[in-house]
Design a protein around this motif. Structure first.
Motif, PDB file in Angstrom:
ATOM      1  N   THR A  98      23.274 -15.736  20.266  1.00 47.12           N
ATOM      2  CA  THR A  98      23.264 -17.052  19.624  1.00 47.12           C
ATOM      3  C   THR A  98      22.345 -17.095  18.409  1.00 47.12           C
ATOM      4  O   THR A  98      22.691 -17.701  17.391  1.00 47.12           O
ATOM      5  CB  THR A  98      22.834 -18.133  20.638  1.00 47.12           C
ATOM      6  N   GLU A  99      21.196 -16.464  18.511  1.00 45.55           N
ATOM      7  CA  GLU A  99      20.241 -16.492  17.401  1.00 45.55           C
ATOM      8  C   GLU A  99      20.850 -15.867  16.142  1.00 45.55           C
ATOM      9  O   GLU A  99      20.798 -16.446  15.056  1.00 45.55           O
ATOM     10  CB  GLU A  99      18.957 -15.746  17.791  1.00 45.55           C
ATOM     11  N   ASN A 100      21.441 -14.685  16.285  1.00 43.73           N
ATOM     12  CA  ASN A 100      22.066 -14.026  15.136  1.00 43.73           C
ATOM     13  C   ASN A 100      23.310 -14.771  14.660  1.00 43.73           C
ATOM     14  O   ASN A 100      23.575 -14.859  13.463  1.00 43.73           O
ATOM     15  CB  ASN A 100      22.427 -12.577  15.470  1.00 43.73           C
ATOM     16  N   ALA A 101      24.075 -15.313  15.601  1.00 40.89           N
ATOM     17  CA  ALA A 101      25.281 -16.066  15.239  1.00 40.89           C
ATOM     18  C   ALA A 101      24.919 -17.305  14.429  1.00 40.89           C
ATOM     19  O   ALA A 101      25.567 -17.618  13.434  1.00 40.89           O
ATOM     20  CB  ALA A 101      26.061 -16.442  16.488  1.00 40.89           C
ATOM     21  N   THR A 102      23.874 -17.993  14.854  1.00 39.41           N
ATOM     22  CA  THR A 102      23.431 -19.183  14.140  1.00 39.41           C
ATOM     23  C   THR A 102      22.974 -18.837  12.734  1.00 39.41           C
ATOM     24  O   THR A 102      23.286 -19.539  11.778  1.00 39.41           O
ATOM     25  CB  THR A 102      22.292 -19.884  14.923  1.00 39.41           C
ATOM     26  N   ALA A 103      22.256 -17.731  12.602  1.00 37.30           N
ATOM     27  CA  ALA A 103      21.786 -17.295  11.283  1.00 37.30           C
ATOM     28  C   ALA A 103      22.941 -16.840  10.403  1.00 37.30           C
ATOM     29  O   ALA A 103      22.911 -17.026   9.186  1.00 37.30           O
ATOM     30  CB  ALA A 103      20.767 -16.172  11.444  1.00 37.30           C
ATOM     31  N   CYS A 104      23.962 -16.279  10.999  1.00 33.57           N
ATOM     32  CA  CYS A 104      25.050 -15.661  10.238  1.00 33.57           C
ATOM     33  C   CYS A 104      26.187 -16.625   9.901  1.00 33.57           C
ATOM     34  O   CYS A 104      26.934 -16.388   8.953  1.00 33.57           O
ATOM     35  CB  CYS A 104      25.593 -14.490  11.046  1.00 33.57           C
ATOM     36  N   VAL A 105      26.324 -17.704  10.630  1.00 37.09           N
ATOM     37  CA  VAL A 105      27.466 -18.601  10.420  1.00 37.09           C
ATOM     38  C   VAL A 105      27.424 -19.244   9.033  1.00 37.09           C
ATOM     39  O   VAL A 105      28.468 -19.396   8.382  1.00 37.09           O
ATOM     40  CB  VAL A 105      27.576 -19.656  11.549  1.00 37.09           C
ATOM     41  N   GLU A 106      26.260 -19.595   8.551  1.00 37.73           N
ATOM     42  CA  GLU A 106      26.143 -20.177   7.206  1.00 37.73           C
ATOM     43  C   GLU A 106      26.569 -19.160   6.142  1.00 37.73           C
ATOM     44  O   GLU A 106      27.262 -19.495   5.186  1.00 37.73           O
ATOM     45  CB  GLU A 106      24.719 -20.654   6.951  1.00 37.73           C
ATOM     46  N   PHE A 107      26.135 -17.916   6.320  1.00 45.79           N
ATOM     47  CA  PHE A 107      26.530 -16.846   5.396  1.00 45.79           C
ATOM     48  C   PHE A 107      28.049 -16.681   5.406  1.00 45.79           C
ATOM     49  O   PHE A 107      28.674 -16.573   4.356  1.00 45.79           O
ATOM     50  CB  PHE A 107      25.844 -15.530   5.796  1.00 45.79           C
ATOM     51  N   ALA A 108      28.630 -16.688   6.592  1.00 53.40           N
ATOM     52  CA  ALA A 108      30.079 -16.534   6.723  1.00 53.40           C
ATOM     53  C   ALA A 108      30.811 -17.661   6.001  1.00 53.40           C
ATOM     54  O   ALA A 108      31.796 -17.420   5.289  1.00 53.40           O
ATOM     55  CB  ALA A 108      30.471 -16.496   8.201  1.00 53.40           C
TER      56      ALA A 108
END
Length: 140
Positions: A98-108
């Protein structure tokens, strides 16, 4: 740059029509100038150029998600869509919490990486569902 990057790369010039043996059909690119103008780091630019000329996925630093996101952003900036997609696949394989997904979703979302965005949202939603299920069972 304070002399930090003094490297240049020489590429074949596909637009050269010269038949003179004294004029070389090559283009010299000053990497220091390009790095400064585009705000890229040297390794990212080097990987981008290597991919353009070799098409090899070996330029992807599969153990470093930050380097992959930098490479994806640079590839998008220069229109190397095939490299953007390779980077996206690598990030999908790396993002698993979840931590990485949350950080990466904005980039995506910023770079229109739909597959990565869906993957990150799925992880976030699954975590939210399991958290809510856990709260419901405690309150009952």
């Amino acid at each position: 740059l304070n002399g930090k990057y003094k490297e240049s790369i020489v590429f074949p010039n596909s637009t050269s029509t010269s038949t003179s043996p004294f004029l070389k059909p090559y283009v010299k690119i000053d990497l220091g100038e390009m790095i400064e103008e585009e705000g890229l780091n040297f390794q990212t630019l080097k990987r981008l150029i290597q991919f353009v000329y070799t098409g090899s996925n070996s330029v992807i630093p599969n153990d470093d998600p930050n380097a992959i996101t930098e490479l994806a952003a640079a590839a998008e900036r220069f229109g190397v869509i095939s490299l953007v997609k390779v980077c996206e696949r690598s990030l999908v394989a790396l993002v698993n919490d979840t931590e990485n997904a949350t950080a990466c979703v904005e980039f995506a979302n910023r770079f229109n990486l739909r597959r990565l965005g869906r993957h990150c949202n799925d992880i976030i939603n699954n975590n939210n569902q399991s958290t809510n299920t856990g709260k419901n069972s405690v309150s009952n």
